[in-house]
Design an enzyme around this catalytic site. Structure first.
Site, PDB file in Angstrom:
ATOM      1  N   ASN A 138      63.685 -23.761  -2.064  1.00  0.00           N
ATOM      2  CA  ASN A 138      64.016 -23.616  -2.038  1.00  0.00           C
ATOM      3  C   ASN A 138      63.625 -25.875  -2.101  1.00  0.00           C
ATOM      4  O   ASN A 138      63.173 -26.289  -1.243  1.00  0.00           O
ATOM      5  CB  ASN A 138      64.270 -23.862  -0.323  1.00  0.00           C
ATOM      6  CG  ASN A 138      65.082 -24.205   0.557  1.00  0.00           C
ATOM      7  OD1 ASN A 138      66.324 -25.535  -0.056  1.00  0.00           O
ATOM      8  ND2 ASN A 138      65.522 -24.905   2.043  1.00  0.00           N
ATOM      9  N   LEU A 180      72.591 -21.655  14.982  1.00  0.00           N
ATOM     10  CA  LEU A 180      72.009 -23.040  15.934  1.00  0.00           C
ATOM     11  C   LEU A 180      71.371 -23.441  15.501  1.00  0.00           C
ATOM     12  O   LEU A 180      70.051 -22.965  16.497  1.00  0.00           O
ATOM     13  CB  LEU A 180      72.213 -23.010  18.117  1.00  0.00           C
ATOM     14  CG  LEU A 180      74.013 -21.873  17.433  1.00  0.00           C
ATOM     15  CD1 LEU A 180      73.897 -21.570  19.121  1.00  0.00           C
ATOM     16  CD2 LEU A 180      75.219 -22.882  17.499  1.00  0.00           C
ATOM     17  N   GLY A 181      71.267 -24.191  14.330  1.00  0.00           N
ATOM     18  CA  GLY A 181      69.680 -25.133  14.095  1.00  0.00           C
ATOM     19  C   GLY A 181      69.792 -26.150  14.031  1.00  0.00           C
ATOM     20  O   GLY A 181      70.451 -26.568  15.312  1.00  0.00           O
ATOM     21  N   ASN A 182      68.913 -27.208  13.193  1.00  0.00           N
ATOM     22  CA  ASN A 182      69.360 -28.763  12.935  1.00  0.00           C
ATOM     23  C   ASN A 182      70.996 -28.498  12.791  1.00  0.00           C
ATOM     24  O   ASN A 182      71.655 -29.491  13.228  1.00  0.00           O
ATOM     25  CB  ASN A 182      68.469 -29.151  12.495  1.00  0.00           C
ATOM     26  CG  ASN A 182      68.354 -30.796  12.690  1.00  0.00           C
ATOM     27  OD1 ASN A 182      68.605 -31.323  13.691  1.00  0.00           O
ATOM     28  ND2 ASN A 182      67.554 -31.689  12.536  1.00  0.00           N
ATOM     29  N   ASP A 206      66.134 -33.321  18.822  1.00  0.00           N
ATOM     30  CA  ASP A 206      65.514 -31.551  19.750  1.00  0.00           C
ATOM     31  C   ASP A 206      66.045 -31.015  20.520  1.00  0.00           C
ATOM     32  O   ASP A 206      66.315 -32.069  21.961  1.00  0.00           O
ATOM     33  CB  ASP A 206      64.731 -31.971  19.236  1.00  0.00           C
ATOM     34  CG  ASP A 206      63.392 -30.677  19.350  1.00  0.00           C
ATOM     35  OD1 ASP A 206      63.493 -29.677  20.079  1.00  0.00           O
ATOM     36  OD2 ASP A 206      62.661 -30.558  19.287  1.00  0.00           O
ATOM     37  N   VAL A 261      68.120 -23.127  18.158  1.00  0.00           N
ATOM     38  CA  VAL A 261      68.508 -23.306  18.936  1.00  0.00           C
ATOM     39  C   VAL A 261      68.907 -21.590  19.994  1.00  0.00           C
ATOM     40  O   VAL A 261      68.987 -21.403  20.629  1.00  0.00           O
ATOM     41  CB  VAL A 261      69.702 -24.628  18.575  1.00  0.00           C
ATOM     42  CG1 VAL A 261      70.290 -24.213  20.532  1.00  0.00           C
ATOM     43  CG2 VAL A 261      69.438 -25.326  18.320  1.00  0.00           C
ATOM     44  N   ASN A 320      65.921 -19.483  20.840  1.00  0.00           N
ATOM     45  CA  ASN A 320      64.872 -19.909  21.035  1.00  0.00           C
ATOM     46  C   ASN A 320      65.888 -20.912  23.170  1.00  0.00           C
ATOM     47  O   ASN A 320      65.479 -20.661  23.734  1.00  0.00           O
ATOM     48  CB  ASN A 320      64.443 -21.334  20.779  1.00  0.00           C
ATOM     49  CG  ASN A 320      63.109 -20.639  19.627  1.00  0.00           C
ATOM     50  OD1 ASN A 320      62.465 -19.628  20.293  1.00  0.00           O
ATOM     51  ND2 ASN A 320      63.138 -20.568  18.265  1.00  0.00           N
ATOM     52  N   GLU A 340      66.736 -16.508   6.092  1.00  0.00           N
ATOM     53  CA  GLU A 340      66.799 -17.196   5.253  1.00  0.00           C
ATOM     54  C   GLU A 340      66.129 -16.597   3.794  1.00  0.00           C
ATOM     55  O   GLU A 340      66.706 -16.202   2.136  1.00  0.00           O
ATOM     56  CB  GLU A 340      67.504 -18.481   5.062  1.00  0.00           C
ATOM     57  CG  GLU A 340      68.645 -19.040   5.452  1.00  0.00           C
ATOM     58  CD  GLU A 340      68.961 -19.908   5.745  1.00  0.00           C
ATOM     59  OE1 GLU A 340      68.051 -20.468   7.168  1.00  0.00           O
ATOM     60  OE2 GLU A 340      70.073 -21.059   5.729  1.00  0.00           O
TER      61      GLU A 340
HETATM   62  P1  ADP Z   1      66.669 -26.004  10.018  1.00  0.00           P
HETATM   63  O1  ADP Z   1      68.774 -26.433  10.456  1.00  0.00           O
HETATM   64  O2  ADP Z   1      66.299 -27.863  10.305  1.00  0.00           O
HETATM   65  O3  ADP Z   1      66.210 -24.418   9.607  1.00  0.00           O
HETATM   66  P2  ADP Z   1      65.698 -24.489  12.622  1.00  0.00           P
HETATM   67  O4  ADP Z   1      66.388 -23.102  12.818  1.00  0.00           O
HETATM   68  O5  ADP Z   1      64.117 -23.986  12.598  1.00  0.00           O
HETATM   69  O6  ADP Z   1      66.718 -26.098  11.906  1.00  0.00           O
HETATM   70  O7  ADP Z   1      66.566 -25.108  14.107  1.00  0.00           O
HETATM   71  C1  ADP Z   1      65.796 -25.941  14.535  1.00  0.00           C
HETATM   72  C2  ADP Z   1      66.186 -26.901  16.144  1.00  0.00           C
HETATM   73  O8  ADP Z   1      66.040 -25.751  16.656  1.00  0.00           O
HETATM   74  C3  ADP Z   1      65.130 -27.665  16.505  1.00  0.00           C
HETATM   75  O9  ADP Z   1      65.749 -28.975  15.927  1.00  0.00           O
HETATM   76  C4  ADP Z   1      65.470 -27.516  17.958  1.00  0.00           C
HETATM   77  O10 ADP Z   1      66.430 -28.411  18.735  1.00  0.00           O
HETATM   78  C5  ADP Z   1      65.814 -25.890  17.998  1.00  0.00           C
HETATM   79  N1  ADP Z   1      64.647 -25.089  19.049  1.00  0.00           N
HETATM   80  C6  ADP Z   1      63.882 -25.163  18.412  1.00  0.00           C
HETATM   81  N2  ADP Z   1      62.963 -24.259  19.377  1.00  0.00           N
HETATM   82  C7  ADP Z   1      62.864 -24.442  20.334  1.00  0.00           C
HETATM   83  C8  ADP Z   1      63.049 -23.952  21.829  1.00  0.00           C
HETATM   84  N3  ADP Z   1      62.296 -23.365  22.334  1.00  0.00           N
HETATM   85  N4  ADP Z   1      63.831 -24.465  22.375  1.00  0.00           N
HETATM   86  C9  ADP Z   1      65.421 -24.684  22.923  1.00  0.00           C
HETATM   87  N5  ADP Z   1      66.239 -25.249  20.897  1.00  0.00           N
HETATM   88  C10 ADP Z   1      64.327 -25.057  19.622  1.00  0.00           C
END
Ligand code: ADP
Length: 402
Positions: free
Chosen positions: A11, A211-213, A284, A333, A336, A386
């Site tokens: 990636n 729901l990630g970044n 975050d 998100v 978690n 992924e």
């Molecule tokens: P990316 O889009 O970078 O692949 P991820 O799917 O890894 O992202 O998600 C990253 C986001 O997940 C972080 O920015 C944070 O907001 C959120 N996150 C991770 N762990 C937790 C948690 N324990 N509680 C709430 N939000 C979380």
């Protein structure tokens, strides 16, 4: 002869390369790592083999070629090098496949040229993906290399949902339409959710919330994507860590004409200084939740705007699907943040969508249901993967070809 069952997933981003070496016999990781800050003075490679110690290299990686050569060296030190007979294919994540690529594709010169022709619609991502492909092909010209596109799963979205209501000639001339992204994740998660429910994907309608970044929603009917929230670019749709998601396009003219911002400044504003970070200074969700819990008004508003948009999309996609069997949360998100899941589904019991507070509070890395037994709609948390999906698609393509 040893059976080749390893797939290297690459990636390549603008200043980073993430990689995983996956054994398709059981999906296990033989090694994983990343190179970050390529082209900067403080480059860093972090390599984690399945057996042995994690290794860190702090040095300059002048470009992607140097970075991938360094990755190849680390893999070779573990006897997992690019020359290893166990390696069956390299799978590349490619962000934009346009209208041409609706499936994983064996890479040749013509495919690379087509990915290059798509740069105008993916200026931030496709150039880095191409560099990753070219360097990997130079290192192993004989090995099958497969492009897996972030847009591919959304290629089934009907014209009514994929078309912007703007002048058609202009749209066609500049290939303006809704493409959608995160497709590999939506595909993986919708199938994993069907497995969790013990049902055939063909008989299920679901809403998947990645729901990630970055964040996106999709409506999946019978295993096929029929609507998704990202559009021409990954800016449309849900509120994200740093992106605004949906906003009146008129605000661009307003900020330019009245606010005096340049187009580049507005681009930066909407993509990097909006969303959660724009509303409260933190992108975050952990920080947003912590601060909101302490009574911080900005963080509370950021949370409220985020979940309001989510709930609105759940309602909209319910209407698109007509019947919903499952709502599925995934990525950082979604996997978690129990308060986000609870708030996104609050007030939807008339639609059959309910979250059981005790099940929602359980912390687990496993796919699981969080809806009560009597719930008409299954609400689930399904971890995304992924890289495994890219490896699977690449491996399947190579095997079909033999
Ligand atoms: P990316 O889009 O970078 O692949 P991820 O799917 O890894 O992202 O998600 C990253 C986001 O997940 C972080 O920015 C944070 O907001 C959120 N996150 C991770 N762990 C937790 C948690 N324990 N509680 C709430 N939000 C979380």
């Amino acid at each position: 002869m040893t059976e080749s069952t390893l797939v290297l997933v690459l990636n390549a981003g603008s200043s980073s390369v993430k990689y995983q070496l996956i054994d398709m016999l059981d999906g296990s990781r033989a090694a994983a790592g990343l190179v970050e800050r390529i082209g900067e003075v403080n480059g860093r490679l972090l390599h984690t083999p399945a057996r042995g110690e994690r290794r860190e290299r702090l040095r300059v990686f002048a470009d992607h070629a140097e970075a991938l050569a360094a990755v190849a060296e680390e893999l070779a030190a573990d006897d997992l090098g690019l020359g290893s007979p166990g390696l069956a294919a390299i799978g590349h994540r490619v962000v934009h496949g346009g209208q041409r690529f609706a499936a994983p594709t064996l890479i040749d010169d013509e495919v690379v040229a087509e990915i290059r022709r798509l740069i105008p619609v993916a200026p931030l991502h496709n150039p880095a993906n191409i560099v990753g492909i070219e360097v990997a092909r130079a290192l192993r010209p004989d090995l099958p290399q497969v492009a897996v596109f972030d847009t591919a799963f959304h290629s089934t979205v009907p014209e009514a949902a994929a078309t912007y209501a703007i002048d058609r000639k202009t749209a066609e001339q500049h290939r303006v339409r809704r493409y959608g992204f995160h497709g590999t994740s939506h595909q993986y998660v919708s199938r994993a959710a069907a497995r969790l429910l013990g049902r055939d994907p063909a008989e299920l309608n679901m809403i998947v919330l990645h729901l990630g970044n970055g964040a996106s929603a999709s409506a999946v009917s019978g295993g096929v994507c029929v609507e998704t929230s990202m559009g021409l670019t990954p800016l449309e749709g849900l509120v994200m860590g740093t992106r605004s998601g949906d906003a009146d396009p008129g605000l661009v003219f307003h900020l330019h004409r009245v606010g005096g911002l340049t187009i580049d400044e507005i681009d930066d504003l909407l993509n990097r200084r909006s969303g959660l970070v724009g509303l409260c200074g933190d992108n975050d969700m952990r920080e947003v939740l912590r601060r909101a819990g302490e009574g911080d008004g900005d963080a509370q508003l950021a949370f409220d705007v985020y979940v309001h948009r989510l709930r609105k999309y759940i309602g909209a996609y319910y209407a698109v699907l007509g019947r919903v069997d499952a709502v599925v949360f995934t990525a950082g998100v979604g996997e978690n943040a129990a308060p986000v899941r609870e708030a996104a589904c609050a007030g939807l019991s008339a639609l059959g969508i309910e979250v059981d507070p005790a099940l929602n509070a359980v912390r687990s890395g496993a796919a699981r249901l969080i809806s009560p037994d009597h719930g008409r709609v299954a609400v689930a948390v399904v971890p995304t993967d992924e890289e495994l999906e890219i490896a699977r698609q690449a491996f399947a393509l190579v095997h079909d070809d033999i």
